[in-house]
Motif scaffolding. Structure first.
Motif, PDB file in Angstrom:
ATOM      1  N   UNK B  48       0.834  -1.197   0.000  1.00 28.14           N
ATOM      2  CA  UNK B  48       0.000   0.000   0.000  1.00 28.14           C
ATOM      3  C   UNK B  48       0.875   1.256   0.000  1.00 28.14           C
ATOM      4  N   UNK B  49       2.161   1.061  -0.321  1.00 24.27           N
ATOM      5  CA  UNK B  49       3.133   2.120  -0.193  1.00 24.27           C
ATOM      6  C   UNK B  49       2.773   3.359  -1.008  1.00 24.27           C
ATOM      7  N   UNK B  50       2.210   3.188  -2.189  1.00 21.59           N
ATOM      8  CA  UNK B  50       1.921   4.353  -3.057  1.00 21.59           C
ATOM      9  C   UNK B  50       0.725   5.123  -2.544  1.00 21.59           C
ATOM     10  N   UNK B  51      -0.144   4.420  -1.801  1.00 17.99           N
ATOM     11  CA  UNK B  51      -1.264   5.126  -1.174  1.00 17.99           C
ATOM     12  C   UNK B  51      -0.743   6.005  -0.042  1.00 17.99           C
ATOM     13  N   UNK B  52       0.230   5.465   0.723  1.00 19.40           N
ATOM     14  CA  UNK B  52       0.900   6.258   1.753  1.00 19.40           C
ATOM     15  C   UNK B  52       1.489   7.511   1.147  1.00 19.40           C
ATOM     16  N   UNK B  53       2.200   7.297   0.045  1.00 18.33           N
ATOM     17  CA  UNK B  53       2.872   8.401  -0.625  1.00 18.33           C
ATOM     18  C   UNK B  53       1.869   9.493  -0.995  1.00 18.33           C
ATOM     19  N   UNK B  57       1.360  13.516   0.228  1.00 17.25           N
ATOM     20  CA  UNK B  57       1.648  14.501  -0.816  1.00 17.25           C
ATOM     21  C   UNK B  57       0.672  15.657  -0.664  1.00 17.25           C
ATOM     22  N   UNK B  58       1.145  16.703  -0.001  1.00 18.96           N
ATOM     23  CA  UNK B  58       0.266  17.823   0.342  1.00 18.96           C
ATOM     24  C   UNK B  58      -0.408  18.446  -0.873  1.00 18.96           C
ATOM     25  N   UNK B  59       0.406  18.715  -1.897  1.00 21.05           N
ATOM     26  CA  UNK B  59      -0.127  19.402  -3.080  1.00 21.05           C
ATOM     27  C   UNK B  59      -1.242  18.583  -3.727  1.00 21.05           C
ATOM     28  N   UNK B  60      -1.011  17.239  -3.798  1.00 18.84           N
ATOM     29  CA  UNK B  60      -2.013  16.356  -4.390  1.00 18.84           C
ATOM     30  C   UNK B  60      -3.310  16.382  -3.585  1.00 18.84           C
ATOM     31  N   UNK B  61      -3.166  16.273  -2.258  1.00 18.13           N
ATOM     32  CA  UNK B  61      -4.346  16.257  -1.393  1.00 18.13           C
ATOM     33  C   UNK B  61      -5.137  17.555  -1.557  1.00 18.13           C
ATOM     34  N   UNK B 217      -4.951  24.526  -8.358  1.00 19.01           N
ATOM     35  CA  UNK B 217      -5.034  23.459  -9.346  1.00 19.01           C
ATOM     36  C   UNK B 217      -6.038  22.414  -8.898  1.00 19.01           C
ATOM     37  N   UNK B 218      -6.765  21.836  -9.882  1.00 20.25           N
ATOM     38  CA  UNK B 218      -7.637  20.711  -9.557  1.00 20.25           C
ATOM     39  C   UNK B 218      -6.831  19.420  -9.702  1.00 20.25           C
ATOM     40  N   UNK B 219      -7.427  18.321  -9.254  1.00 22.39           N
ATOM     41  CA  UNK B 219      -6.717  17.035  -9.298  1.00 22.39           C
ATOM     42  C   UNK B 219      -6.275  16.658 -10.722  1.00 22.39           C
TER      43      UNK B 219
END
Lengths: 304, 270
Positions: B48-53, B57-61, B217-219
């Motif tokens: 599940x490592x990429x979900x953690x990442x 990821x502040x900008x993504x969230x 920015x949007x997702x």
């Protein structure tokens, strides 16, 4: 009957809010595109001139009007980059729409021949991918098509190729992406007409001795033409202006007009030329757009 | 009598191939989002490592939060306006400017997004509006209300109008007849319209790119700028989360429509 007419009056009032909204945010913006397409680039904010300033008085307004010119349109017609971009957009859209028809028709035909309750399931299955994001679907293909992606791994394992094939940044990748993204738009209108078709017609043709291909060509296909028309327009029009798919999957040596417009706007900051390009794109699409609108209206209003 | 076989082997094969073509890429994407290996193509076991990442990821969230807010706001306004438009078109008979009205509603359905986006941006710049949440919301509302209008209008078209007429013959005024009789019957279409508007807004890259401002920015805009740099496992994880969200939305939508259609059946056999 009279109650129907009484109902109509408040129903007409319902139009006011959406009407005002669409005029404000759909119609008026086009006036701005048109005006800016006739302006010149300027290093200013906003980056074009002349700027109409209603407070500056009548003479300033007249001067601003006089400063408008069709130079941007002359540029679009005379510069090869733009001409090529329009030609490429139309060729890509035409090729992709033909591919979509060839691939979508057998699928829609298969759906229409399923037993009734399976038809609903198949329809949901075709619609669901349309609900997942456009960008995600393109990204999924980048995963598969990249240098050491799944497709190359499979091809290498089967010894079909001796070296990884370059898929990304090619027209092939772009066509795969377009067909993948627009397939539901082609299948659904085709399925809608094929499912309504009377099976007795095909059976009659077969009874009279027509071989299957003749049954298809002389009976099924002509009867499905309304669906073919809707599917073709529904795919062709947006593909001409497509930006994301060619940008992510095709190479950068031949741009489509949507990409050129984007580039002029965001990279070159040439808003007037981008606006002129949008106007020309709209003019190119006017005939298919009007055709589509008439088809939609006829279909929706038949139910009234 | 010679019967044309209803379902030939060719039919089955084209259906199976077609569905595989539609679903395999998405399944592969989801599968690889759980891949432990940094190399996208090498299977390194479940993780599940990429979900953690992604969650770190502040900008993504922030982009995801912005997209969700825009999607909810624009879908709600679009559903309201789109339903009104559908009612006017299918029950309003003739009225002044009807052709222009329906033209404006159908055109954005197929209009290239670059044109819609560009024209709205030029409007916002001319109005000197601050670009961000509201400009993107207005832009998405303009696009998606047309889809809502089409969905609701086709449901209204298939309704038996004698029900409304009966309500009015029994003394309801038109507005009451609409609220008490028509609205419950078109509720599934309204719900479906909202869901469609929601996903379309969540999905849109081009119009949002034109109408948003710096710092909001949007997702899809974030994903797009990452994807241009190459494939990253984190993107697989984000895409999987978006797919899961949309799947939940679809399930709720179909449950809602099933529920209201069974209620509708008991109230009025349609």
């Amino acid at each position: 009957m009279s109650s129907r007419r009484i109902f109509a009056r408040p129903a007409r009032f319902a139009a006011i809010a959406p009407y005002v909204w669409m005029v404000l945010f759909f119609l008026v913006p086009f006036a701005f595109v048109l005006k800016i397409s006739l302006s010149q680039t300027a290093i200013a904010q906003p980056p074009y001139e002349p700027v109409f300033d209603l407070t500056a008085g009548w003479d300033a307004l007249k001067a601003a009007f006089a400063a408008l010119s069709v130079d941007n349109f002359k540029l679009l017609v005379s510069d090869d980059i733009y001409v090529f971009a329009y030609v490429r957009s139309l060729t890509v859209a035409l090729t992709a729409t033909s591919l979509l028809l060839l691939i979508g028709y057998p699928i829609a035909y298969g759906m229409a021949r399923l037993p009734q309750r399976w038809q609903a399931v198949a329809m949901v299955l075709v619609i669901v991918p349309f609900w997942t994001s456009f960008l995600i679907r393109i990204y999924a293909w980048i995963n598969i098509l990249q240098h050491d992606g799944l497709l190359n791994q499979v091809l290498l394992a089967l010894h079909l190729v001796s070296q990884p094939v370059v898929w990304l940044s090619t027209d092939t990748a772009m066509y795969i992406g377009i067909v993948y993204s627009y397939l539901p738009f082609m299948i659904l209108p085709l399925y809608a007409t094929l499912a309504k078709m009377e099976p007795a017609l095909e059976e009659a043709a077969a009874d009279l001795g027509a071989p299957p291909w003749q049954v298809f060509w002389l009976v099924t296909f002509p009867l499905s033409l309304p669906g073919v028309g809707a599917g073709v327009l529904l795919c062709f029009i947006p593909i001409v202006g497509e930006f994301v798919i060619p940008d992510l999957l095709a190479g950068s040596n031949a741009l489509m007009i949507g990409q050129t417009l984007w580039l002029e706007f965001f990279t070159n900051k040439d808003w007037p030329v981008a606006s002129a390009a949008a106007i020309v794109l709209l003019v190119v699409l006017l005939v298919p757009l009007l055709l589509y609108e008439r088809l939609q209206k006829r279909q929706l209003e038949r139910g009234r | 009598m010679r019967k044309v076989s209803r379902l030939s082997r060719f039919n089955i094969a084209s259906l199976a191939l077609g569905l595989a073509f539609l679903y395999l890429p998405i399944l592969i994407l989801v599968l690889y989002s759980f891949n432990a290996s940094r190399l996208v193509t090498v299977w390194g076991g479940w993780s599940l490592r990429w979900y953690h990442e992604f969650f770190n990821d502040r900008a993504m969230i922030e982009a995801a939060w912005m997209s969700l807010r825009v999607a909810v706001a624009s879908a709600t306004i679009a559903t309201l306006l789109g339903t009104l438009a559908a009612v006017a078109l299918s029950r309003g008979e003739r009225f002044r400017g009807r052709t222009l009205f329906s033209g404006m509603l159908y055109a954005p359905l197929v209009m290239p997004e670059v044109i819609t986006g560009l024209s709205l941006l030029l409007l916002f710049v001319a109005l000197n509006a601050e670009r961000g949440f509201w400009t993107v919301t207005i832009a998405h509302t303009t696009l998606t209300m047309c889809f809502v209008a089409v969905v609701v209008q086709s449901r209204l078209g298939s309704l038996d109008r004698s029900l409304e007429e009966a309500a009015m013959d029994l003394g309801c005024d038109p507005v009451r007849a609409f609220v008490a009789v028509t609205l419950p019957l078109i509720a599934p279409a309204i719900v479906a319209g909202w869901m469609l508007a929601f996903t379309l807004s969540l999905d849109d890259l081009v119009i949002a790119s034109f109408t948003t401002g710096p710092g909001s920015a949007t997702l899809p805009i974030r994903i797009y700028s990452e994807v241009r740099l190459g494939v990253k496992p984190e993107i697989n994880a984000i895409c999987t989360l978006v797919i899961a969200l949309i799947a939940v939305v679809i399930v709720i939508a179909s449950l809602a429509s099933k529920l209201s259609s069974s209620q509708g059946e008991s109230a009025a056999p349609l």
